[in-house]
Structures are given as structure tokens and as C-alpha cells.
Design an enzyme around this catalytic site. Sequence first.
Site, PDB file in Angstrom:
ATOM      1  N   ASP A  11       0.851  -1.192   0.000  1.00 25.56           N
ATOM      2  CA  ASP A  11       0.000   0.000   0.000  1.00 25.56           C
ATOM      3  C   ASP A  11       0.891   1.248   0.000  1.00 25.56           C
ATOM      4  O   ASP A  11       1.760   1.387   0.857  1.00 25.56           O
ATOM      5  CB  ASP A  11      -0.893  -0.024   1.241  1.00 25.56           C
ATOM      6  CG  ASP A  11      -1.948   1.064   1.196  1.00 25.56           C
ATOM      7  OD1 ASP A  11      -3.018   0.824   0.630  1.00 25.56           O
ATOM      8  OD2 ASP A  11      -1.680   2.158   1.708  1.00 25.56           O
ATOM      9  N   ASP A 100      -3.447   2.633  -5.925  1.00 31.73           N
ATOM     10  CA  ASP A 100      -2.355   2.903  -4.988  1.00 31.73           C
ATOM     11  C   ASP A 100      -2.022   1.698  -4.130  1.00 31.73           C
ATOM     12  O   ASP A 100      -1.492   1.832  -3.035  1.00 31.73           O
ATOM     13  CB  ASP A 100      -2.690   4.102  -4.100  1.00 31.73           C
ATOM     14  CG  ASP A 100      -3.915   3.846  -3.236  1.00 31.73           C
ATOM     15  OD1 ASP A 100      -4.583   2.823  -3.472  1.00 31.73           O
ATOM     16  OD2 ASP A 100      -4.188   4.636  -2.323  1.00 31.73           O
ATOM     17  N   GLU A 101      -2.362   0.520  -4.607  1.00 24.09           N
ATOM     18  CA  GLU A 101      -2.033  -0.686  -3.857  1.00 24.09           C
ATOM     19  C   GLU A 101      -1.878  -1.863  -4.809  1.00 24.09           C
ATOM     20  O   GLU A 101      -2.331  -1.800  -5.959  1.00 24.09           O
ATOM     21  CB  GLU A 101      -3.104  -0.989  -2.800  1.00 24.09           C
ATOM     22  CG  GLU A 101      -4.479  -1.221  -3.389  1.00 24.09           C
ATOM     23  CD  GLU A 101      -5.546  -1.490  -2.325  1.00 24.09           C
ATOM     24  OE1 GLU A 101      -5.208  -1.929  -1.222  1.00 24.09           O
ATOM     25  OE2 GLU A 101      -6.726  -1.273  -2.639  1.00 24.09           O
TER      26      GLU A 101
END
Lengths: 403, 87
Positions: A11, A100-101
Amino acid sequence: MPPAPAILHVDIDAFFAAIEQIRNPRLEGRPVIVGAGCIASCSYEARRFGLHAGMALSEARRLCPDAVILEGHAQIYRCFAETIFECCRRIAPAVETYLDEAYCDLTGTARLHGDLLAAARGLKRDIFERTGLTVTCGLGPNRMLAKLVGKTCKPNGLAAIAAEDADAFLRDRPIEQLAGVGHAHARTLRSMNIRSIGDLRPLTVEVLVALFGAPGRLLQERCRGRDTAVVHQREIPLSISRETSFHRNTADPLEIEGMLEYLVGRACRTARELDIQPRTVAVRLRYADGESAAQERSLAAPSHADPVVLERILDLMRRLFTRRVALHNVGVTLSGFVAGAAEQVTLFDAEQAERRHALLRAFDGVRGAFGHGALVSGRALHLKGRLEEDRYGFLLRTPSLTK
Amino acid sequence: MPDLHLERIDEAVAVRADFQGGVVTPVAFRRPSREHRVVRVNARWLDRVGRHPTFYFSVIDEHGDVYQLRLEAADMVWRLDSVALEG
């Protein structure tokens, strides 16, 4: 004996805000907000004031008057994310990526990496050296546990959990942290005095299905630490949305239809790149007085061809836009995807569909080489001179930055 | 509320760069008025949109000003993309 499953969840910490801080060192240590209308991302300095993603900017300004607010640069964020995902692909044979992960499937790589925690530490180091960004990693026997254990050590942390510890780890965690429990489900469960994940376990699968439908089965498994969802190499989105606020509220049909044509072009191009075709299209609009309206319709057959989607979108728009009030925001959404490149056609328009497919392929080729803004078609020409442009096309104003 | 934004410049500039180890790093760039020495590269990223990639660099010059440079791989032309302004 098959190797024990091992999933690493990666993350990116305060993603958009962190990139703005490393691009401009004057922002280091300052509360930074990225977003238009609402917070898309905020730095940890801003979070100390109670700010969080999704909060309205007016509220954020009130809580933290010294925050620096930036509209954001979605394309730059994509570039950084791609570099991070490249690092992930170096250590994992299968990587599922989101904005975003990422989930990295490390199952069966113990002989290659040795200690998987050391491999995760190496990944964090590699990402930091290549981008200057920090990430938080969680290592677990399945996706859900990997993500949850990562949440215990943010930011820039690394944590692991073994399958045998899952039961104790989950038992006392708030029910909202269970994957699949959103605000609505959490409200229902809390009204039944079910506050922790452990409290959910006595409920039978029949009760959970009665409460939540088919996802009830998943909840019954997940509250026991079991999650069988696999890591897919490629992400097939549930929907593709493109939306924008007008720079000035408008009721000009040429501008509204031009913007819709542009948004449809961008959404359909993304669908073609992913090799998926939507069955359903939707239009959303927000009037200048804050009232909104939305409607969706199915296509006669799944299609990612701009003219097919646009025809239905314009039809929906004309039905929806009935008030004599200017529009502030419009958006289109494609959903209900089926995989496959070929457009399904009837016998009599096969030739036309083939020509259309060839034309769109050529469009995509030109836009791939020279940027989406290199070709502007039809009604979208009305936007020329009215909106700012860069090599990626017209500059849109969107609260989510990714749409 | 502090105002901090990037002002777009988009002008071709002459750049002295270090290509050691196959990694390009700008060392200085010249605008019509004067030369700016790069004292730090804050961030670098690669944009693969289009046929040819574009390399971006956020740099600080000796006066502490933050600039964004880009190198377009298609023609190896450097451009001064933008400057960070405050106030």
C-alpha cells in the site's frame, strides 16, 4: 504437498500527497491536500488535523487553514505507480494492481527468496530508492489478512501474520475492518450489537445470507480468517467512469454534448485497452444548484465503440436534462463488462461495424503515439479554446483524479 | 491559505547532463538570462504515454527554486516544463 499460500499487500503511503511532497521539497512537513471538491489524498501532517480522503474541501479548510491544496496530476501519479508495480513484478509471479495498492502472490517462492519478510523489506527498499516513496507491506496467508495486518503498521511499516494466528488477530478487530463490510452493513450489524469480527462468528450462514444476500457466505468465511480470492494478473474494473466539472456552469447544449463525446471517447478507449466491452452505460449530471440526476441503460449488445455508446449516452442526457438550470458537472460510466475485443453485430451491419472497428483502431494508434489530445472528434471540437489542454487531452476537473 | 503551484513554462533549454551508469541526471540548465546549477534532483519519473517515453525531473537550483525539466526521448530535446511558485 502444495506450498503454503503467501500474499504480500503493498500500500503506497498517502500516495498523491507524498508525490507532491517529493516533487516540491517546500511541501515537506506541511499539511498537503490533493483534490478538487473533496480530498482525494492528504499527507500524514494533514491527517493529524482530522482530515481524511473523501472529506469536503470546505470542511478541510476549516479544520486546517494552513493546508496547501493542490488539484493534482493524475498522469504523474500513474507514472509513479507503474514504477512501483514494476518493482513488485520483480519479486512476485502474479501481481494484481489498483490505483495505490497491489497484491503480490508469493506462494511457492520461498525457495527463490528464502525469508519472505526479507524479500518484502528488499521490495520496500527498492521502491524507496527508485521513487522516494514509502509503502506499507502486509504479509499473510490470504489477501484479506495481508491487507488487514498491513493496516496495523502504517505508514512505512511491514507486518506479517501466520494462518494459525488469524483467529486471535481478527477476533477483537472492529467489524468495519472486515472486507465486504461497508458503512451500510456495519450499521446493520452494529444495530444487532455485533461490534467486532469475533461477534459475527456465532451467526449461521443462513442468517448472514438472509441479511446480506450472497455476500453473506463470504462474510461467514472471512470472519474466520478464510479468504479464497486469488490474485489476478489483470484487473478487470467493475466500472469505468469519466467525469468533469465545467470551468463555468453551462446550459449550452454544444458544450455539454461536446464534453460528453469527449468523456465517452476516453472511457471507451480505456475499455478497448483492457479488451472489455460494457453492457451498461450511465450518465450523471449535477446542476449548478446542487441537485443531481443519473440514469443508466443497457446497450443492445456489449460494445466499446464510441459512436454506439455515445448515441445511448446522448439519448439518456436529453431525457435527464430537463430543468432550466445550468450544469455544474457531467459524468459517464461504463459497467457490466464482458471480455473480448470483437464487437457483437447483427448480420446486416457487419461491414459497417468492421469499418468502425478499423477506424477506432487507427484512432487508438494515433492517440497511443501522440497522446489522446492529438485527435478531437465531432462535437468535442466545441471544447477547443474553451478548455486548457496538454498532451493528454483536455484538462478535466474531477474530485476523484482517476476518472 | 498558502498558495503554492506549478507555473507552466514549456520552453526548450540547453541542459548539461550526466549519463553515468545509464541513468540520466541533469547537472545544469541554461535559460536566456543565466545558467542554473542543479543542486538536487528531488524526483524523477518516466511517462510512457505516446510512442516515445518522456523523462521528467523535479530539481532544485542553487537559489532554492524548484523546476521541472523533461527530456523527450523521441528527439532528445530538453524542455523546461514548469517552475514552482509560492504566494
